[in-house]
Design an enzyme around this catalytic site. Structure first.
Site, mmCIF file in Angstrom:
data_model
loop_
_atom_site.group_PDB
_atom_site.id
_atom_site.type_symbol
_atom_site.label_atom_id
_atom_site.label_comp_id
_atom_site.label_asym_id
_atom_site.label_seq_id
_atom_site.Cartn_x
_atom_site.Cartn_y
_atom_site.Cartn_z
ATOM 1 N N THR A 116 1.422 -29.885 8.415
ATOM 2 C CA THR A 116 2.594 -30.097 7.572
ATOM 3 C C THR A 116 2.924 -28.844 6.781
ATOM 4 O OG1 THR A 116 2.100 -32.451 7.390
ATOM 5 C CG2 THR A 116 3.561 -31.517 5.727
ATOM 6 N N SER A 119 4.479 -26.108 8.801
ATOM 7 C CA SER A 119 5.831 -26.425 9.243
ATOM 8 C C SER A 119 6.819 -26.426 8.088
ATOM 9 C CB SER A 119 5.854 -27.807 9.911
ATOM 10 O OG SER A 119 5.008 -27.833 11.024
ATOM 11 N N CYS A 120 6.400 -26.972 6.965
ATOM 12 C CA CYS A 120 7.334 -27.212 5.872
ATOM 13 C C CYS A 120 7.062 -26.366 4.642
ATOM 14 C CB CYS A 120 7.290 -28.687 5.472
ATOM 15 S SG CYS A 120 7.557 -29.825 6.838
ATOM 16 N N GLY A 121 5.951 -25.686 4.585
ATOM 17 C CA GLY A 121 5.609 -24.915 3.399
ATOM 18 C C GLY A 121 4.898 -25.775 2.374
#
Length: 283
Positions: A116, A119-121
């Site tokens: 996660t 992918s999203c920071g």
């Protein structure tokens, strides 16, 4: 490896003819992008999209940035795992890292979180505190100083070494420079990738494999902006100075101040903005 690929492209151009537009089909060279699965002891740990090449450096640098390893001695073996393309040839899209005896394996519950975050920071004050606790190197105590003229010259030196970008126009780069007592900069590592985070992991991973961590008296120059994640990666590798050609995020500045890292942005030509740790920059 598939660092670049040729693909046909339709090129359109406006002109002053009656038709107003000319077109032709030509081959264009594109930066490669494929998934890389990082396994630890045969167990899947994370997946990232990357430009193939320097995959071992990328895997090691990623594990370093996540606090799983801190030295080359903690790695027993690293190799490509199984996996084939549609034609049956090896895909080289899996890297398996076997940790040395006594090094604890990652918590299986952490793998999903790492996917996660990649992918999203990551964000939030709690993340900053967690990073500070994880880093084994106090960059705030690094006595490195960098002449302003040396710092301003690094983006151009980075561009000169960006061979894949010169061919494709589609990659980020990260370069690690050692600063000597006279203030001169020596390029130690330069890596390129479609992802700026991957380029940094490839640099720190190469340094760890050479047993050069922590990276004291160094500057990490990057071709894009300075995000929270890049400051985090620099901190985990013991890098005291991070310089970017574009802007940092507010959270990146906050983390840099928290850990005592010098953060520079908009380093272009004859000017640069220093967002934290300005005492390291010699006027």
């Amino acid at each position: 490896m598939r660092a670049s690929k040729r693909r046909p492209v339709l090129r359109l151009r406006t002109n002053d003819t009656a038709a107003g537009v000319t077109e032709d089909t030509r081959a264009d060279l594109l930066a490669g992008e494929e998934p890389l699965e990082i396994r630890v002891g045969g167990v899947s740990f994370a997946v990232t999209m990357r430009t193939p090449g320097n995959d071992f450096d990328l895997a090691i640098g990623f594990l370093l940035s996540e606090g799983m390893i801190t030295s080359a001695g903690e790695i027993a073996e690293i190799s490509y795992g199984p996996g084939v393309d549609a034609d049956g040839s090896a895909s080289y899209n899996i890297v398996d890292v076997r940790l040395a005896a006594g090094v604890p394996p990652p918590d299986p519950a952490l793998a999903r979180q790492l996917y996660t975050s990649s992918s999203c920071g990551v964000c939030g004050t709690s993340s900053i505190k967690a990073v500070t606790k994880q880093s084994g190197y106090a960059v705030a105590l690094d006595s490195a100083t960098v002449p302003l003229t040396t710092l301003l010259a690094l983006p151009e030196r980075l561009r000169q070494g960006q061979q894949l970008f010169r061919r494709t126009g589609g990659t980020h780069a990260a370069g690690l420079f050692a600063i000597d007592d006279q203030g001169d900069a020596e390029l130690l590592y330069l890596r390129e990738d479609v992802g700026r985070h991957n380029a940094v992991d490839k640099v720190t991973g190469a340094a760890l494999r050479d047993a050069a961590i922590p990276l004291r008296h160094t500057v990490l120059q990057v071709s894009g902006r300075a995000s929270f994640e890049l400051v985090q990666k620099a901190s985990m590798a013991g890098i005291p100075v991070l310089s970017a050609v574009s802007s940092p995020s507010a959270l990146a500045v906050e983390l840099a101040e928290e850990v005592g890292l010098t953060l520079a942005g908009f380093s272009r030509g004859d000017s640069v903005n220093i967002y934290s740790g300005s005492d390291r920059i010699r006027r």
